[in-house]
Design a protein around this motif. Structure first.
Motif, short mmCIF file in Angstrom:
data_model
loop_
_atom_site.label_atom_id
_atom_site.label_comp_id
_atom_site.label_asym_id
_atom_site.label_seq_id
_atom_site.Cartn_x
_atom_site.Cartn_y
_atom_site.Cartn_z
N PRO A 296 0.81 -1.23 0.00
CA PRO A 296 0.00 0.00 0.00
C PRO A 296 0.84 1.27 0.00
N CYS A 297 2.10 1.14 0.39
CA CYS A 297 2.96 2.33 0.47
C CYS A 297 3.49 2.74 -0.90
N CYS A 298 4.04 1.75 -1.64
CA CYS A 298 4.64 2.08 -2.93
C CYS A 298 3.79 1.61 -4.10
N GLY A 313 11.39 -3.16 -0.94
CA GLY A 313 11.72 -3.30 -2.35
C GLY A 313 11.05 -4.46 -3.05
N ARG A 314 10.23 -5.22 -2.33
CA ARG A 314 9.58 -6.37 -2.96
C ARG A 314 8.34 -6.00 -3.76
N GLY A 315 7.71 -4.88 -3.41
CA GLY A 315 6.49 -4.47 -4.09
C GLY A 315 5.23 -5.11 -3.52
N TYR A 316 5.40 -6.04 -2.59
CA TYR A 316 4.28 -6.72 -1.95
C TYR A 316 4.44 -6.61 -0.43
N SER A 317 3.31 -6.57 0.25
CA SER A 317 3.34 -6.53 1.71
C SER A 317 2.09 -7.22 2.25
#
Length: 361
Positions: A296-298, A313-317
């Motif tokens: 949700p941040c990036c 840096g993974r793009g997933y959280s």
């Protein structure tokens, strides 16, 4: 973010400090598992974060035995035994981190070619009670699940491979049953007990086979339960005991290995259940998998993700479930693929993640 926790950790020569540093990284990066893989020239450390393994550290082989001994001491294992698998566990609290809740750690060792492979499963303690609403079920499936949990008897089965979130869904179901009626007598038998649930009697399978699923379930029925949760139906004996309980006025929740929800029926029959008993006992079969959620941040943007403090840096959280329901007499509604594609359209996950999990183009 990863390097914040593990910077220069590979240079440590104190096994106690090294173990603490790695456990701290695993805890604060919300890893579910830590893997120590002995290679020919180094010890590889990997974290499973949101379902995927990432190499985070390489340790000189000179520290391998000392680190293994430190972890064995914590878990109460035999430090001199390096040629046979061992299992144990311990509760760990991050040093110099007041207010941080401890974590339960389950440890397993396995002798391999270049030493001992060690896997640590990290389980939070004292955490919030997960609700069904947080699993990711769509509104229609959530209503079906709620309706089935309100029935006084029958068999509810969660299916999927290891790591697909079945146990989490079972715990959420137990929490929902307690919310509906905290006077219910709920008893579980698990291998192992992963989270303690206040108000629930939880039995644990033991390695000596004095308590196994079928034996425990037969004993549980003498304690007048309203609801029984059995961690997994593994063989004919435990299936027979579960079906008998479902037929005699108990709601039975369990898991089973099947590829999709409709295959649950085939699996039950293959294990020896009379086909005529399927509609009489099975109330619901749910197949599920876990997919990673877009950070949700990036928002998974390549440039922003590189420096994102949330996903590293993974793009997933975080992860959410994708589900498929099967009800005898009614069949299957939406497939897991349908549910996954709805989550892609809603911006929850990506096509690439769905293809990774479901193995589809």
């Amino acid at each position: 973010m990863r390097m914040t926790f593990l910077e220069n950790a590979g240079e440590l020569t104190d096994a106690v400090a090294l173990a603490d540093r790695i456990l701290r990284a695993g805890m604060f990066l919300h890893a579910s598992d830590i893997h120590f893989d002995p290679m020919e020239d180094y010890l590889r450390v990997r974290l499973r974060i949101d379902g995927t393994l990432e190499e985070v550290l390489r340790i000189d082989t000179s520290m391998q035995n000392a680190l293994a001994s430190r972890l064995k001491v914590l878990a109460g294992l035999d430090i001199a035994e390096r040629r046979a698998p061992q299992d144990g566990g311990f509760t760990w609290r991050a040093p110099a981190a007041p207010g941080t809740p401890p974590i339960d750690v389950r440890m397993a060792t396995l002798p391999v070619r270049h030493g001992e492979r060690i896997t640590l499963r990290l389980l939070e303690t004292g955490g919030k009670r997960l609700s069904i609403g947080e699993l990711g079920m769509a509104e229609r499936e959530r209503a079906i699940f709620d309706s089935v949990l309100r029935r006084p008897h029958g068999l509810v089965l969660l299916t999927g491979p290891t790591g697909s979130g079945k146990t989490t869904t079972l715990y959420a179901a137990i929490n929902e049953l307690l919310r509906l009626d905290d006077a219910k007598n709920i008893i579980t038998v698990e291998d192992p007990v992963e989270y303690e649930i206040p108000g629930v009697a939880q039995a644990e399978v033991d390695s000596a086979d004095k308590v196994n699923f079928s034996k425990a379930l037969r004993s549980i029925l003498r304690h007048d339960p309203d609801v029984v949760m059995i961690g997994e139906i593994r063989e004919r004996d435990s299936l027979d005991a579960a079906v008998k309980a479902a037929l005699t006025g108990h709601l039975v929740l369990s898991t089973l290995h099947a590829n999709d929800a409709p295959s649950t029926v085939t699996r039950l029959v293959d294990m020896g259940l009379d086909p005529a008993l399927v509609p009489a006992t099975l109330r619901l079969a749910v197949a599920q998998r876990l997919v990673r959620k877009i950070c949700p941040c990036c928002a998974g943007a390549p440039d922003a993700a590189k420096t994102c403090p949330v996903c590293g840096g993974r793009g997933y959280s975080g992860r959410t479930g994708i589900f498929e329901f099967f009800t005898p007499g009614e069949g299957t509604g939406r497939t897991m693929r349908d549910d996954a594609m709805d989550k892609v359209a809603a911006g929850v996950t990506t096509l690439a993640e769905v293809a990774r999990v479901l193995g589809e183009d």
